[in-house]
Design an enzyme around this catalytic site. Sequence first.
Site, PDB file in Angstrom:
ATOM      1  N   LYS A 153      20.829  17.378  37.524  1.00  0.00           N
ATOM      2  CA  LYS A 153      21.722  17.388  36.316  1.00  0.00           C
ATOM      3  C   LYS A 153      23.139  17.111  36.564  1.00  0.00           C
ATOM      4  O   LYS A 153      23.670  17.757  37.617  1.00  0.00           O
ATOM      5  CB  LYS A 153      21.634  18.898  35.822  1.00  0.00           C
ATOM      6  CG  LYS A 153      21.988  19.232  34.223  1.00  0.00           C
ATOM      7  CD  LYS A 153      21.484  20.520  33.609  1.00  0.00           C
ATOM      8  CE  LYS A 153      21.832  20.574  32.193  1.00  0.00           C
ATOM      9  NZ  LYS A 153      21.217  21.243  31.440  1.00  0.00           N
ATOM     10  N   GLU A 195      12.196  31.262  21.070  1.00  0.00           N
ATOM     11  CA  GLU A 195      12.852  32.353  20.169  1.00  0.00           C
ATOM     12  C   GLU A 195      11.828  33.114  19.603  1.00  0.00           C
ATOM     13  O   GLU A 195      11.886  34.389  19.338  1.00  0.00           O
ATOM     14  CB  GLU A 195      13.570  31.237  18.971  1.00  0.00           C
ATOM     15  CG  GLU A 195      15.129  30.596  19.435  1.00  0.00           C
ATOM     16  CD  GLU A 195      14.595  29.565  20.130  1.00  0.00           C
ATOM     17  OE1 GLU A 195      13.391  29.030  20.150  1.00  0.00           O
ATOM     18  OE2 GLU A 195      15.692  28.743  20.805  1.00  0.00           O
ATOM     19  N   ARG A 238      13.203  29.316  14.191  1.00  0.00           N
ATOM     20  CA  ARG A 238      11.928  29.008  14.894  1.00  0.00           C
ATOM     21  C   ARG A 238      11.141  30.531  14.806  1.00  0.00           C
ATOM     22  O   ARG A 238       9.794  30.246  15.104  1.00  0.00           O
ATOM     23  CB  ARG A 238      12.006  28.337  16.216  1.00  0.00           C
ATOM     24  CG  ARG A 238      10.730  27.975  16.911  1.00  0.00           C
ATOM     25  CD  ARG A 238      11.110  27.324  17.996  1.00  0.00           C
ATOM     26  NE  ARG A 238      11.544  25.693  17.506  1.00  0.00           N
ATOM     27  CZ  ARG A 238      11.688  24.605  18.420  1.00  0.00           C
ATOM     28  NH1 ARG A 238      11.674  24.987  19.709  1.00  0.00           N
ATOM     29  NH2 ARG A 238      12.071  23.484  17.984  1.00  0.00           N
TER      30      ARG A 238
HETATM   31  C1  LIG Z   1      14.954  25.549  19.665  1.00  0.00           C
HETATM   32  C2  LIG Z   1      16.295  25.519  20.623  1.00  0.00           C
HETATM   33  N1  LIG Z   1      16.621  26.432  21.403  1.00  0.00           N
HETATM   34  C3  LIG Z   1      17.951  26.395  21.940  1.00  0.00           C
HETATM   35  C4  LIG Z   1      18.733  24.974  22.266  1.00  0.00           C
HETATM   36  C5  LIG Z   1      19.743  24.979  22.942  1.00  0.00           C
HETATM   37  N2  LIG Z   1      19.538  24.000  23.975  1.00  0.00           N
HETATM   38  C6  LIG Z   1      19.978  22.497  24.179  1.00  0.00           C
HETATM   39  S1  LIG Z   1      19.490  21.862  25.318  1.00  0.00           S
HETATM   40  C7  LIG Z   1      19.105  23.281  25.996  1.00  0.00           C
HETATM   41  C8  LIG Z   1      18.772  23.166  27.523  1.00  0.00           C
HETATM   42  C9  LIG Z   1      17.476  22.258  27.578  1.00  0.00           C
HETATM   43  O1  LIG Z   1      17.136  22.291  28.831  1.00  0.00           O
HETATM   44  P1  LIG Z   1      16.298  21.043  29.566  1.00  0.00           P
HETATM   45  O2  LIG Z   1      14.956  20.769  28.802  1.00  0.00           O
HETATM   46  O3  LIG Z   1      15.739  21.650  30.999  1.00  0.00           O
HETATM   47  O4  LIG Z   1      16.981  19.830  29.636  1.00  0.00           O
HETATM   48  P2  LIG Z   1      18.352  19.418  30.350  1.00  0.00           P
HETATM   49  O5  LIG Z   1      19.506  19.628  29.430  1.00  0.00           O
HETATM   50  O6  LIG Z   1      18.283  20.178  31.675  1.00  0.00           O
HETATM   51  O7  LIG Z   1      18.262  17.774  30.566  1.00  0.00           O
HETATM   52  C10 LIG Z   1      19.084  24.418  25.381  1.00  0.00           C
HETATM   53  C11 LIG Z   1      18.581  25.704  25.719  1.00  0.00           C
HETATM   54  C12 LIG Z   1      18.073  23.929  21.278  1.00  0.00           C
HETATM   55  N3  LIG Z   1      18.529  22.827  21.220  1.00  0.00           N
HETATM   56  N4  LIG Z   1      16.852  24.260  20.458  1.00  0.00           N
END
Ligand SMILES: Cc1ncc(C[n+]2csc(CCOP(=O)(O)OP(=O)(O)O)c2C)c(N)n1
Length: 647
Positions: free
Chosen positions: A282, A373, A401
């Site tokens: 990251k 969620e 959700r």
């Molecule tokens: C349903 C939902 N819950 C929370 C989020 C907020 N959110 C956006 S990106 C993220 C983290 C995603 O992590 P990962 O899949 O590991 O991808 P990375 O950012 O590490 O590349 C979150 C929690 C979202 N976009 N959608």
Amino acid sequence: MAETPFLDGIQQPEDVQKLNLEELSHLAREIREEIMQVVMKNGGHLGSNLGVVDLTLAIYKIFDIRKDLIIWDGSYQTYAHKLLTGRRERFHTLRKFGGVCGFGWKPESEFDPFNFGHVGTSLATAYGCTVADHRMERDRRVVSIIGDGSMTSGVAYEALNNIGHTRLPMTVILNDNGFSIAKTVGALSSYFQQLRTAPLYDEAKKEIHKFLQHFPGGKSVESMLEGMRRGLKQSLFPNMFTALGFQYYGPIDGHDLSKLTRVLQNVKHQDKPVLLHVVTQKGKGHPDAGTDPYGLHKAVEVKVPTGAKLEPEGKEPPIASKSYTRAFVDALTDLSEKDPKIVAITAAMPDGTGLVDYEKKFPGRVYDVGISEQCAVGFAAGLAHSGLRPVCAIYSSFSQRAYDIVFQEMCLNNLPVTLVLDRAGIAGEDGPTHHGNFDIAFLRTFPNITLMAPKDEKDVREMLALATRAEGPVVIRLPREKTPSLEHLPHTPVEIGKGEILREGKDGAILGYGVMVARALEAADMLQKEGIEVTVANARFAKPIDTELACRLVQNHPWVLTVEDHACQGGFGSAVLEELALRNEDSRKIHLHAIPDRFLQHADREELVHYLHLDGEGIADVCRMIIAKEPAPQPDPEQRKHFFYEG
Ligand SMILES: Cc1ncc(C[n+]2csc(CCOP(=O)(O)OP(=O)(O)O)c2C)c(N)n1
């Protein structure tokens, strides 16, 4: 500005395929520079985007970007993709009003197949596309890229279950950087960690070679095993993906373009579902990548003045320094000191919901359930059932959700769960997927539920105290804004189903919900200077509505304007209207002022509030039009397309 010869050379996405590996790595560096420069200014998902630059290029190199279907989960990590698909010139406008969207956005490009922003769903959608291709005999590859954090969403497993069963060719790339926004949580994250560090097939192969060469005939056994190479790997290292019917490849270094392109070339020709496990860092390329991937998830926007038109001359909104989120956490902290039964829950958003600080104060009292969620709300219901006082903080739009769990576990079972919906209303630069404009409408139909919204910090405190002592489910709505200082106003202690009158006037009344109360007071100040005296009331509850207050306002004023930071359809005003109609009050006196029946585009929150006439000035305008018996002010048609998504 550094020279960017390779990025300059990309006129169309296919140009990536003309570059050799060394040139691609130069291009990757230039893309990272460009992303860093813009995101440090405009805000956005920095860490995730820097992490997938090499992966994006490898996909472009191997797949046919015009024919194949590449689906990025949540699409918040598509900045490199945007730079390669004709949006470079406008990339500096990222997340700005009228500018490039921070997520995949169909109207922007033929290469953005979906409008996404919520994570975990790309596998199901990609599965649908794969089945459609199969039925329609369409020849293309479908690839879905999903992060390890997003893999904690239940919906991802529902899709894996189906994909593995159908066995149609489809590629899932697990982009594993060990981080969601915060560190990825739960048993799955430990499992991915095990997979990441599992001995690679090649090493096992060496061991087998050493072992077999001591036996007569060992060589032919070895070559037979080599022939069964793929099967061997799967049976040597079976994992949950192979068990679900996927061909598993990896883990491979997601920054090694040579390995990535080689393995993608192989994957592309598989005739079954494949899961390619790619390990990335990251924030790759950023000086803090190794030390602060959490901090890099979302770069904080450096606010630049958005233009004089947004603030009435010389007028600062009546703002104290504390955000509603901060006010919530402070209140929760104080309540938790006294009540050990209070615990907090987040669905992978400990930072955005302020619970990071709560956790510091009360280690072990925050449960981060990952990006789930549904689980968060179901878990809260279980805690409540068994005697604790759970406070579950979720962004309004992500709470969608959990709808069915709110219905069944929370409301039908009438359990005392406090759901705190942060970023309720207009969310700002994250845009249409993140605006929380629908929660009142989708929640208020459920029996047993109480819906409240605080006007200021005092309300936040009292509402949370009430909620954590309530006997049934309560939802508190918090905007992405600072709490206003309304200390000079009368304050009536919060009581379920009761609003309060903050100032009195005879010419009309404004009934505000939550954050809109302070704006209504501003409007009243402006109107007073013109000799117009309006009553301003703080509704506090969207369910139960303070019917007595609403009736009194209608009976004593020529008109009543309801104001809310929510969709008009099914919202607070609509609830007031229903109540008045049921009581045969003169509902013709009621005017609803809310967000129109449109998806809102991305822009600074204040810009959107201004455009929708929901700031003090705008509300005053609406009042003037009501008095003049003119139609409500309409949004400027020229700017309409930048504010509303109508496509
Ligand atoms: C349903 C939902 N819950 C929370 C989020 C907020 N959110 C956006 S990106 C993220 C983290 C995603 O992590 P990962 O899949 O590991 O991808 P990375 O950012 O590490 O590349 C979150 C929690 C979202 N976009 N959608």
